[in-house]
Structures are given as C-alpha cells and as structure tokens.
Write an enzyme that holds these catalytic residues in place. Sequence first.
Site, short mmCIF file in Angstrom:
data_model
loop_
_atom_site.label_atom_id
_atom_site.label_comp_id
_atom_site.label_asym_id
_atom_site.label_seq_id
_atom_site.Cartn_x
_atom_site.Cartn_y
_atom_site.Cartn_z
N GLY A 12 7.04 -5.41 6.86
CA GLY A 12 5.84 -5.59 6.06
C GLY A 12 4.60 -5.73 6.91
N ASP A 13 3.44 -5.69 6.24
CA ASP A 13 2.14 -5.88 6.90
C ASP A 13 1.86 -4.84 7.99
OD1 ASP A 13 1.93 -8.13 5.28
OD2 ASP A 13 2.79 -9.43 6.81
N GLY A 15 0.07 -2.25 7.54
CA GLY A 15 -1.24 -1.62 7.31
C GLY A 15 -1.17 -0.59 6.18
N LYS A 16 -0.22 -0.83 5.24
CA LYS A 16 -0.04 0.11 4.12
C LYS A 16 -1.32 0.22 3.28
CE LYS A 16 3.42 -2.43 2.81
NZ LYS A 16 3.55 -3.31 3.99
N GLY A 40 0.46 -8.41 0.23
CA GLY A 40 -0.95 -8.66 0.50
C GLY A 40 -1.45 -7.45 1.26
N HIS A 41 -2.20 -6.58 0.58
CA HIS A 41 -2.63 -5.32 1.19
C HIS A 41 -4.14 -5.38 1.43
CE1 HIS A 41 1.13 -3.08 -0.52
NE2 HIS A 41 1.43 -4.08 0.28
N GLN A 226 6.01 -4.49 1.05
CA GLN A 226 6.97 -5.01 2.03
C GLN A 226 7.34 -3.89 3.03
OE1 GLN A 226 7.82 -5.95 -1.61
NE2 GLN A 226 6.24 -7.39 -1.08
N THR A 303 0.03 -15.61 2.36
CA THR A 303 0.26 -17.05 2.53
C THR A 303 -0.54 -17.64 3.67
OG1 THR A 303 2.15 -16.53 3.94
CG2 THR A 303 2.62 -16.93 1.61
N LYS A 333 -2.79 -0.01 14.20
CA LYS A 333 -3.11 -1.09 15.12
C LYS A 333 -2.88 -0.72 16.59
CE LYS A 333 -3.34 -5.17 13.05
NZ LYS A 333 -3.12 -6.42 12.29
N LEU A 334 -3.04 0.57 16.89
CA LEU A 334 -2.89 1.01 18.28
C LEU A 334 -3.93 0.31 19.16
CD1 LEU A 334 -1.16 3.03 19.94
CD2 LEU A 334 -2.99 4.70 19.65
N VAL A 416 -7.00 2.96 14.42
CA VAL A 416 -7.49 2.25 15.61
C VAL A 416 -8.44 1.11 15.25
CG1 VAL A 416 -7.18 4.20 17.19
CG2 VAL A 416 -9.32 3.99 15.89
P1 GDP Z 1 -0.05 -4.26 4.49
O1 GDP Z 1 0.61 -5.39 3.81
O2 GDP Z 1 0.93 -3.29 5.07
O3 GDP Z 1 -1.08 -3.57 3.65
O4 GDP Z 1 -0.83 -4.88 5.74
P2 GDP Z 1 -1.73 -6.22 5.73
O5 GDP Z 1 -3.01 -5.93 5.06
O6 GDP Z 1 -0.93 -7.38 5.27
O7 GDP Z 1 -1.91 -6.44 7.29
C1 GDP Z 1 -2.46 -5.49 8.10
C2 GDP Z 1 -3.69 -6.09 8.78
O8 GDP Z 1 -4.07 -5.24 9.85
C3 GDP Z 1 -4.90 -6.17 7.86
O9 GDP Z 1 -5.70 -7.26 8.24
C4 GDP Z 1 -5.62 -4.85 8.14
O10 GDP Z 1 -7.01 -4.92 7.86
C5 GDP Z 1 -5.37 -4.72 9.61
N1 GDP Z 1 -5.34 -3.35 10.13
C6 GDP Z 1 -4.82 -2.22 9.55
N2 GDP Z 1 -4.88 -1.18 10.40
C7 GDP Z 1 -5.43 -1.65 11.54
C8 GDP Z 1 -5.73 -1.06 12.81
O11 GDP Z 1 -5.48 0.11 13.07
N3 GDP Z 1 -6.29 -1.88 13.75
C9 GDP Z 1 -6.57 -3.19 13.51
N4 GDP Z 1 -7.10 -3.90 14.49
N5 GDP Z 1 -6.30 -3.78 12.33
C10 GDP Z 1 -5.74 -3.02 11.37
P1 IMO Z 2 3.35 -6.58 2.27
O1 IMO Z 2 3.43 -5.66 1.09
C1 IMO Z 2 5.41 -9.33 4.95
C2 IMO Z 2 8.70 -11.66 3.26
C3 IMO Z 2 8.48 -13.17 3.14
C4 IMO Z 2 9.90 -13.65 3.34
C5 IMO Z 2 10.72 -12.58 2.59
C6 IMO Z 2 11.10 -12.95 1.18
O2 IMO Z 2 2.03 -7.27 2.39
O3 IMO Z 2 3.79 -5.91 3.51
P2 IMO Z 2 9.72 -13.08 -1.10
O4 IMO Z 2 8.53 -13.91 -1.47
O5 IMO Z 2 9.49 -11.62 -1.21
O6 IMO Z 2 10.96 -13.51 -1.79
O7 IMO Z 2 9.95 -13.40 0.47
O8 IMO Z 2 9.92 -11.43 2.57
N1 IMO Z 2 7.65 -10.84 2.60
C7 IMO Z 2 6.71 -10.16 3.27
N2 IMO Z 2 6.43 -10.13 4.58
N3 IMO Z 2 4.70 -8.57 4.09
C8 IMO Z 2 4.99 -8.58 2.76
O9 IMO Z 2 4.39 -7.74 1.88
C9 IMO Z 2 6.01 -9.44 2.30
N4 IMO Z 2 6.53 -9.71 1.09
C10 IMO Z 2 7.54 -10.55 1.30
O10 IMO Z 2 7.63 -13.63 4.16
O11 IMO Z 2 10.26 -13.59 4.68
MG MG Z 3 0.62 -7.49 3.82
#
Ligand code: GDP
Ligand code: IMO
Ligand code: MG
Length: 432
Positions: A12-13, A15-16, A40-41, A226, A303, A333-334, A416
């Site tokens: 997860g996280d 950068g979707k 959390g996107h 995720q 969170t 995030k290169l 980037v």
């Molecule tokens: P998601 O859940 O996959 O949508 O990712 P999140 O939003 O939870 O976390 C990605 C974080 O990285 C966010 O704060 C974005 O703004 C940031 N982000 C995405 N792409 C890049 C990148 O290429 N470089 C940097 N520095 N930050 C980025």
């Molecule tokens: P995005 O879409 C990162 C993780 C939680 C925990 C496990 C189970 O932003 O990438 P849950 O509440 O789903 O039962 O928790 O999954 N988790 C994530 N980690 N990014 C997410 O979503 C996540 N959604 C759930 O931290 O380890």
């Molecule tokens: Mg996220």
Amino acid sequence: MSSVVIVGTQWGDEGKGKIVDLLTRYADYVVRFQGGNNAGHTLVVDGRQFIFHIIPSGILYEDKKCVIGNGVIIDPAVLLGEIEELSEKGLPVTPERMMISERAHLIMPYHSKLDKTTEASLADGKKIGTTGRGIGPCYVDKVGRRGIKIGDLEDTELFRDKLEANLEEKNFLFTKKFNVEPLDFIQIFDQFQEYAEKLVPYLGNVSVELDNARKRDENILYEGAQGTQLDIDHGTYPFVTSSNTIAGNACNGSGAGPVHIDEVIGILKAYTTRVGEGPFPTELFDETGDALQQKGGEFGATTGRKRRCGWLDGVVAKDAVRLNSITGLAITKLDVLSGQSTLKIAREYTLDGKSYQAMPANIRKAQAVQPVYEEAPGWQEEIQEVRLFENLPVNARDYVRKIEDMTEVKASIISVGQDREQTLLLKNPFEK
Ligand code: GDP
Ligand code: IMO
Ligand code: MG
C-alpha cells in the site's frame, strides 16, 4: 476504448492516488472496486493537497464520472464528510458526477467498534495493526451473509430488521466478551435515516453503467486500494486487509466481465514501506531507513502512523507482476532515493539454505526469510524538476532499467515528486 486497472504492488501507499489523478485526464470513468476508508490516497495539484479515503481519486476532474463499486465497503459518515469537504473547496459532488453501487456493503458503527476492541484485546505479536476503520468485521458480515447493503437504506423495514439482528449479536459480544458499552439501536437507526436521505440519490447499477460506457467506447480507469502483499488470499496472511486487492478483483468488485481489461499498471514505490504489523524482509532499522522515512514523508495518510521503510524488494515486485498480470509499471518516489551512495534491491530470499523466488505462504517463514541483495550505485542530484527520461542522472536511469529487467515489465510512468506535474509519462496506457 480501454479499461486500465491501477494496483499497488507492495504493502500500500505506493502513490496510487497520484497516478490515478494523472491518468484520469484520459479516462471517462474512475472506479473504486474494493477496500474502504482504510485507504488514504493523496493527490497534489498545483501545490494543493487532497487526501481521499473513499471517493475515487478522479473527482477533481469535473467532466469525469466517479464510481464506487459493489466490492467497496462504505462508512457513510466518512463518505458524506468527504463530499462536504469537497464542496467547501468549490468542488460539488452530485449524483451526475458519482454513482455508488446499491450492492456495496455498509460499514456500521459496530464494525469500527469491533475492529478497535478486537485489536486492543490481542497480545503484542498477534495484533494486525489495522486502521481501526471496521474493515475486517464488515467483510466478515458480508461473507457471513448478514451484512447490510447501502441499497437496503431504500427499504426502511428491511434495514430495521437487519440492524436489529446484527446489533443483538454485536452487543452480546461487546458486553459479554469485551466488557465494553453496547450500542444504541435508536441512535444508529435515526442516524442512518439521515444518511439514507443524502445517499440514496447516488445509488445505481454499476455493472450496467460500466457496460454502457464500454459500448459507447469510453475509457475506464479502475483504482485499486492497498497493495498486493495486503491481499486476503495472496498477501502475508494474517497481516493483510480483508479484501482481494489484486487486479482480478476489479471485475468482481464492479460487475465488469473478465475479458474487458486491457492494461494493468502496477504502482511500485522505488523503495518499500509498510504500515502496521507483519513480515517485511527488506526492512531497514538503521539511519538509511530513517532517511527514507523522513525524505519520503512516510506517515500514513489514514492513521498518521510512521511507515516502516526498507529497500526495494524484487521478490515482492515479481509476485505482483504475476498476480496482477501487470503490463506497465509506474515507479514512484524515485526522487526520494537522491543522495544515497549505494542502493540495494532484493533479488531473492534465503532461509535454512533454501532459496525463495516468491513470498512464502507460511507466516513464520515470511517473517524469517533473509533478502539476498544486489547493489546499484546511487545518484546525488535532486530530480524533482526532471521531465524527460534522458535527463535523469545515469544511475537513476540504470536503476529503472534494473527494475525493468528484474520484473520483465517496462516502466510506463516515473514519478519524481508529489505534484501531478512531477511525472514522466513514458507510455500512456490508454493509447493502444
Ligand atoms: P496511495 O495510498 O498509494 O495513494 O499513496 P499515499 O497517498 O498513501 O502515499 C503516497 C505519498 O507519496 C503521498 O504523500 C504522495 O503525495 C507522495 N508521492 C507520490 N508520488 C511521489 C513521488 O514521486 N515523489 C514524492 N516525493 N512523493 C510522492
Ligand atoms: P492505501 O490504499 C497501507 C494495512 C493496515 C494493516 C492492514 C489491515 O492507502 O494504499 P485494515 O484496516 O485494512 O483491516 O488493516 O492493512 N492497510 C494499509 N496499509 N495502505 C493502505 O491503503 C492500507 N489499508 C490497510 O495498516 O496493516
Ligand atoms: Mg495510502
């Protein structure tokens, strides 16, 4: 006409949200198909940041339609909060701009309470580290055939019956098992009547809507939440979420048939992060891990928890390519890697003299495997302003090539920086 699925390849996280926002320009529809507000996107447009937990990340484009599919679970308070927040920012969300599947299940107040009380009752080492949003308990009720669908809000009697039956069972658990206060029927019932009034206008048959869009030759972008290693079947079980996060579920979770997906873009962070508990073979516990955490701003978008950080894991990446049939990578995030003298990528794992090319299913093995690293030279230059691949430092280009060789998939996108503009679009997945 094309249908493109975006999925996370790691935990997860990746950068979707940013990539979905970027590609929405070429799409007519943006569809969430699983998960809930555990996601959390984050999107950043012209320096303005938006974080979406449940509304699809295409909502900033006024002429596109956002869709919440049947596979998503919806906390109405969170959804209405997001709708309100957007309208305060001058971006009204209306039923013309967003459709919600009447088949999507509701996250009820007892689900989030059960999620938090269950986690609190578990001993260290047994906790999952969930987001506490009620995800697990809600999907348990769905599969247990006692869940409440958002469409049930249209039928007061049906809703009342289901709420009564569910609350009786949950309050038994709260009072007899967990020794906490029960929840009040009237309060929840009245609250949900208010939600019904606001949400029923958005409900519809998503499968029919998407099928018609396809027949009109429109482009559909599916937004995964995720990541692959959090998938209920293929992830590091039990340290996973409670839905299928992989691309195949874009069909189940929206009502689209399986032959209408054209491309799958795997979002791969240039290093690895994880929030919550569970195996993480390339995790770093030293100053390099701290540096990635700080430079990458690695705090959970849902969170606020600090994300664990580590090197890129090729085993995880190859698992993701196979499980999702990824046709193009978006390497994000290169820029965060600038300043590292040497980078490491795990090629395989080893345990007790045995080599592993895929994440072991046994959780104790997944916790114990050791990564076998390949090294790559780093680069010192900041790259956030680079817009052409050939203008990246040679070692950054080589790092990308190494990832492509290892996964046998080409990079379609390189990110980037946080902003929509800080992107190198090498191949548009909507263009044949
Ligand atoms: P998601 O859940 O996959 O949508 O990712 P999140 O939003 O939870 O976390 C990605 C974080 O990285 C966010 O704060 C974005 O703004 C940031 N982000 C995405 N792409 C890049 C990148 O290429 N470089 C940097 N520095 N930050 C980025
Ligand atoms: P995005 O879409 C990162 C993780 C939680 C925990 C496990 C189970 O932003 O990438 P849950 O509440 O789903 O039962 O928790 O999954 N988790 C994530 N980690 N990014 C997410 O979503 C996540 N959604 C759930 O931290 O380890
Ligand atoms: Mg996220």
